[in-house]
Design a protein around this motif. Structure first.
Motif, mmCIF file in Angstrom:
data_model
loop_
_atom_site.group_PDB
_atom_site.id
_atom_site.type_symbol
_atom_site.label_atom_id
_atom_site.label_comp_id
_atom_site.label_asym_id
_atom_site.label_seq_id
_atom_site.Cartn_x
_atom_site.Cartn_y
_atom_site.Cartn_z
ATOM 1 N N SER A 42 24.065 47.481 38.942
ATOM 2 C CA SER A 42 25.375 46.833 38.946
ATOM 3 C C SER A 42 25.459 45.916 40.157
ATOM 4 O O SER A 42 24.714 46.079 41.136
ATOM 5 N N ILE A 44 28.581 43.589 42.513
ATOM 6 C CA ILE A 44 29.961 43.146 42.725
ATOM 7 C C ILE A 44 29.892 41.710 43.224
ATOM 8 O O ILE A 44 29.299 41.436 44.271
ATOM 9 N N LYS A 57 33.005 34.436 36.352
ATOM 10 C CA LYS A 57 33.378 35.395 35.310
ATOM 11 C C LYS A 57 33.018 34.874 33.922
ATOM 12 O O LYS A 57 32.519 35.627 33.068
ATOM 13 N N SER A 66 29.373 41.560 31.603
ATOM 14 C CA SER A 66 30.634 42.012 32.206
ATOM 15 C C SER A 66 30.661 43.508 32.527
ATOM 16 O O SER A 66 31.283 43.907 33.517
ATOM 17 N N GLU A 70 31.022 43.124 38.326
ATOM 18 C CA GLU A 70 32.465 43.063 38.548
ATOM 19 C C GLU A 70 32.787 41.893 39.464
ATOM 20 O O GLU A 70 32.148 41.729 40.506
ATOM 21 N N THR A 71 33.760 41.078 39.095
ATOM 22 C CA THR A 71 34.182 39.959 39.942
ATOM 23 C C THR A 71 35.457 40.334 40.681
ATOM 24 O O THR A 71 36.360 40.965 40.106
ATOM 25 N N ARG A 72 35.514 39.930 41.962
ATOM 26 C CA ARG A 72 36.693 40.231 42.778
ATOM 27 C C ARG A 72 37.049 39.032 43.644
ATOM 28 O O ARG A 72 36.165 38.429 44.270
ATOM 29 N N GLU A 84 30.780 51.448 47.872
ATOM 30 C CA GLU A 84 30.591 50.696 46.630
ATOM 31 C C GLU A 84 29.297 49.886 46.632
ATOM 32 O O GLU A 84 28.810 49.505 45.568
#
Length: 236
Positions: A42, A44, A57, A66, A70-72, A84
């Protein structure tokens, strides 16, 4: 996916099984490539700007990734919680901004063991920060693309006793790039040598009185930098 040379080099510095947070992910290409090559379970992907993050995204969704990326929206690593990630990727930003992000992360995050860095300026300050915070540079690379040179490094958290200070040459040009006689560093040093020589020649002593001391100081700095460059080139 096909990446630019500088982004490809960043991906190559990440090792299998790591949990990276890509700070300033832009269009998300590094995160996507890490997943496509199955280097990570994974990722981020974070960016301070909404526009690039939305494009990231979209690119991630288009690739069907997806569930894994994860997009932040985040100012540096501010939106990252402890535990994380174990790896921070900071590429394509200035040295001082890189330092700001790292300083904030070091205060809040205890699980960051690896730093993948590609500062665009003031790289010596970044190398000094690594030494001061007990990160050892274990790999370095440098690429030339679109008229620019991109040095980068992988640094890992280490015991305090194995972290010795870097010399001036190592801070400026990279301890492993010098040790390994990296061919792109050789090209860069030759360019820097010529630039320093030309600048010294332009510093004429026939100037207004108020300018003389400043110009003499600048010439002294350039002569010292030229000496350092020539010492580095002598090692190739």
């Amino acid at each position: 996916m096909e990446l630019s040379k500088r982004l490809r080099a960043i991906v190559d510095l990440v090792e299998e099984g790591e949990l990276p947070a890509d700070i300033g992910c832009d269009h998300g290409y590094v995160s996507i490539c890490l997943m496509e090559e199955q280097k990570c379970s994974s990722v981020i992907a974070m960016d301070i700007n909404q526009g690039p993050l939305l494009r990231a995204k979209e690119n991630i969704e288009r690739k069907g990734l997806s569930p894994y990326i994860e997009t932040r929206l985040s100012d540096g690593a501010a939106a990252l919680e402890d535990g994380e990630a174990d790896t921070l990727i900071c590429a394509g930003m200035g040295g001082k901004l890189t330092l700001h992000i790292l300083e904030d992360a070091m205060k809040r995050l205890s699980t960051i063991k690896t730093l993948i860095l590609q500062p665009q300026s003031e790289i010596w300050l970044v190398r000094r920060f690594l030494f001061q915070n007990y990160y050892v540079i274990v790999r370095e690379d440098m690429v030339y693309e679109d008229g620019k040179y991109y040095p980068m490094m992988r640094a890992e958290k280490a015991a305090r006793e194995v972290c010795g200070p870097y010399t001036q040459k190592e801070e400026l040009y990279g301890p492993l790039l010098l040790k390994e006689k990296h061919p792109v560093l050789f090209q860069y040093l030759q360019k820097e040598k010529e630039t320093a020589r030309q600048t010294i020649e332009r510093l004429s002593p026939e100037q207004e009185a108020g300018d003389i001391s400043r110009r003499l100081e600048r010439k002294k700095e350039l002569l010292e930098r030229l000496r350092c460059i020539e010492e580095c080139l002598a090692g190739f």
